[in-house]
Design an enzyme around this catalytic site. Structure first.
Site, mmCIF file in Angstrom:
data_model
loop_
_atom_site.group_PDB
_atom_site.id
_atom_site.type_symbol
_atom_site.label_atom_id
_atom_site.label_comp_id
_atom_site.label_asym_id
_atom_site.label_seq_id
_atom_site.Cartn_x
_atom_site.Cartn_y
_atom_site.Cartn_z
ATOM 1 N N ARG A 94 0.860 -1.188 0.000
ATOM 2 C CA ARG A 94 0.000 0.000 0.000
ATOM 3 C C ARG A 94 0.895 1.236 0.000
ATOM 4 O O ARG A 94 1.729 1.402 0.901
ATOM 5 C CB ARG A 94 -0.892 -0.010 1.250
ATOM 6 N N HIS A 138 -2.862 11.020 0.642
ATOM 7 C CA HIS A 138 -2.321 10.831 1.990
ATOM 8 C C HIS A 138 -1.667 12.160 2.385
ATOM 9 O O HIS A 138 -0.472 12.250 2.611
ATOM 10 C CB HIS A 138 -1.340 9.662 2.014
ATOM 11 N N GLU A 183 -7.323 8.706 6.227
ATOM 12 C CA GLU A 183 -7.555 9.389 7.501
ATOM 13 C C GLU A 183 -8.038 10.827 7.355
ATOM 14 O O GLU A 183 -7.332 11.781 7.747
ATOM 15 C CB GLU A 183 -6.284 9.351 8.360
ATOM 16 N N ASN A 312 -7.322 2.046 10.068
ATOM 17 C CA ASN A 312 -6.002 2.310 10.641
ATOM 18 C C ASN A 312 -6.159 2.339 12.152
ATOM 19 O O ASN A 312 -6.900 3.177 12.689
ATOM 20 C CB ASN A 312 -5.447 3.656 10.169
ATOM 21 N N TYR A 314 -4.300 2.315 16.001
ATOM 22 C CA TYR A 314 -3.096 2.460 16.822
ATOM 23 C C TYR A 314 -3.380 2.322 18.315
ATOM 24 O O TYR A 314 -2.568 1.802 19.059
ATOM 25 C CB TYR A 314 -2.411 3.808 16.534
ATOM 26 N N GLU A 377 -3.463 0.086 8.202
ATOM 27 C CA GLU A 377 -2.278 0.489 8.983
ATOM 28 C C GLU A 377 -2.421 -0.038 10.400
ATOM 29 O O GLU A 377 -3.495 0.077 11.009
ATOM 30 C CB GLU A 377 -2.157 2.021 9.100
HETATM 31 O O1 IFM Z 1 2.610 7.931 9.941
HETATM 32 C C1 IFM Z 1 1.234 7.994 10.121
HETATM 33 C C2 IFM Z 1 0.532 7.772 8.797
HETATM 34 O O2 IFM Z 1 0.930 8.686 7.843
HETATM 35 C C3 IFM Z 1 -0.957 7.900 8.980
HETATM 36 N N1 IFM Z 1 -1.423 7.068 10.059
HETATM 37 C C4 IFM Z 1 -0.740 7.142 11.306
HETATM 38 C C5 IFM Z 1 0.748 6.958 11.090
HETATM 39 C C6 IFM Z 1 1.488 7.030 12.441
HETATM 40 O O3 IFM Z 1 1.286 8.279 13.030
#
Ligand code: IFM
Length: 473
Positions: A94, A138, A183, A312, A314, A377
């Site tokens: 990706r 992006h 995002e 995505n 985290y 992600e």
């Molecule tokens: O690096 C970023 C990415 O560009 C978008 N999602 C979160 C990642 C970590 O902060």
């Protein structure tokens, strides 16, 4: 159940590879990057500045005043990089296209030299048996479009649709998988409300207008791509989301969680899937004097059917509706929405490590929206220590991957339609306002020499993918 195995040739290098039988069949394994974070070559072959080139020059905007001028120099090293991707054994890569490379200035015809770079990249990937997964946006908006008002103005959505069509016309004969936006929450809220990302503006109303125009741009682009496609096309959008819970059962905390969920998840997912904005959000906005600039037909455009939603993930969050002193409104008279730590270990970003939140999020998205999903992600920054030979024994990052891929496996076993997992990130790279300070890569980049070295986590990922595939054969 997952199973582990420790090959004799990797003693003491951290967690052993894991086989994830739930993820063995019909599942994509990938790595992810984005244009501005890795390409460099910002002034080559006709590329014009994006809002990030400009923002990086604002004193204090980026740690150490760093920028993406060189980054990982991927623009010149893409062949070596594709070899590296192939060596990891993933099937999908990706990456994003830089809008100002494909269409300098954000208007007019395609720039042949810029397109040629992605032509070469796509062909090299396909030669190596790797599926290209293209993200159109992006975050590198052409500066000229920001000068004309940026995402808070409606015209930017139309410009995005034109650009999407140019990109599709150039690559759509070979690229099947297209993500419109990465995002949009970050583009709108970090970029136009909090001023932490480019273009660095601070106006909540503008940010909410940006949300609508990003979604509109997504929908218009989706329609254009569907209209142009003569072959297979898999279309989606990627959202950053976490699982949010109230810090307690109090009315205030439940209201805070509702507000956070509305602005973080439902403001995107509801119009995309159900063709309407959440009523409670519209009321909250009205109370702040903000009205979304919705015109007739917009919601039909925004809810153009999707093939996949990119997730995505985290971290996850709990929210309180009171501040530390018990007040329910802030200095501007707005309801308090305060993130309260769970008390978990954190990554180098100070983000709490909450893998079970990923399972909950995926099951919730499955229940409320019923869409196919890919984890586009997931990964973590840690303070790596490189050995003299460049190797990195990043057991912390590997542990993060073990737990989060396990969380995906759990959600899939419980019925969520999850079709792939892409590690963020392939490389250490330019982490936006943090510059090069935070390293997310499963491959280390020595920025002095541009040498790439697969970290232990990258080797673990490769070995686990292989073990998982073997389980299905
Ligand atoms: O690096 C970023 C990415 O560009 C978008 N999602 C979160 C990642 C970590 O902060």
């Amino acid at each position: 159940m997952t199973s582990t195995a420790t090959p004799a040739d990797r003693p003491g290098t951290g967690p052993a590879p894991v086989s994830f039988p739930e993820l063995a069949a019909d599942f994509r394994w990938g790595v992810a990057t984005s244009s501005y974070q890795i390409e460099g070559a910002v002034a080559e072959d006709g590329r014009t500045p994006s809002i990030w080139d400009t923002f990086c020059r604002v004193p204090g905007a980026v740690v150490n005043g760093e920028n993406g001028d060189i980054a990982c120099d991927h623009y010149h090293r893409y062949t070596e990089d594709v070899d590296l991707i192939a060596g990891l054994g993933v099937d999908t890569y990706r990456f994003s296209l830089a809008w100002p490379r494909i269409q300098p200035g954000g208007r007019g015809p395609a720039n042949a030299a810029g397109v040629a770079f992605y032509d070469r990249l796509v062909d090299t990937l396909l030669d190596r048996g790797i599926t290209p997964w293209v993200t159109l946006y992006h975050w590198d908006l052409p500066q000229e479009l920001e000068d004309a008002g940026g995402w808070p103005v409606r015209d930017t959505a139309y410009r995005f649709a034109d650009y999407a069509e140019l990109a599709y016309d150039a690559l759509g004969d070979r690229v099947v998988h297209w993500t419109t936006l990465n995002e949009p929450w970050c583009s709108a809220m970090l970029g136009y409300d909090m001023g932490l990302h480019a273009p660095g503006r601070k106006n909540f109303g503008d940010a909410m207008h940006a949300v609508h125009h990003l979604l509109l741009g997504h929908g218009l682009a989706a329609q254009r791509l569907r209209a142009r496609a003569t072959g297979p096309l898999e279309l989606g959008i990627t959202l950053n989301m976490g699982h949010s819970v109230p810090a307690s059962d109090s009315e205030e905390d439940r209201a805070a969680q509702r507000r956070a969920d509305a602005l973080g998840t439902r403001v995107y997912m509801d119009p995309l899937v159900h063709g309407r904005y959440p009523a409670d959000l519209l009321e909250d906005l009205a109370a702040r004097g903000v009205e979304l600039p919705v015109e007739d037909g917009d919601l039909e455009v925004i809810s153009t059917p999707l093939d996949v939603v990119g997730v995505n993930y985290y971290s996850s969050h709990q929210f309180a509706g009171t501040d530390e002193n018990g007040a329910t409104t802030d200095k501007d008279g707005l309801p308090v929405v305060r993130g309260v730590p769970f008390g978990r270990p954190v990554t180098a970003m100070d983000w709490e490590i909450v893998p079970e939140g990923l399972t909950s999020l995926l099951l919730r998205l499955h229940e409320d929206y019923g869409v196919p999903m890919v984890i586009t992600e997931n990964g973590a920054a840690f303070d790596d220590t490189a050995q003299d030979d460049g190797t990195v024994h990043d057991a912390d990052r590997t542990a993060y991957l073990v737990e989060h891929i396990g969380a995906v496996a759990k959600a899939r076993a419980a019925g969520a339609d999850i079709r792939g997992y892409f590690a963020w990130s392939l490389f250490d790279n330019f982490e936006w306002a943090y510059g090069y300070d935070k390293r997310f890569g499963i491959v280390r980049v020595d920025y002095d020499t541009q040498r790439r070295t697969v970290k232990d986590s990258g080797q673990w990922y490769a070995d686990s993918i292989r073990l998982t595939r073997e389980a299905s054969s």
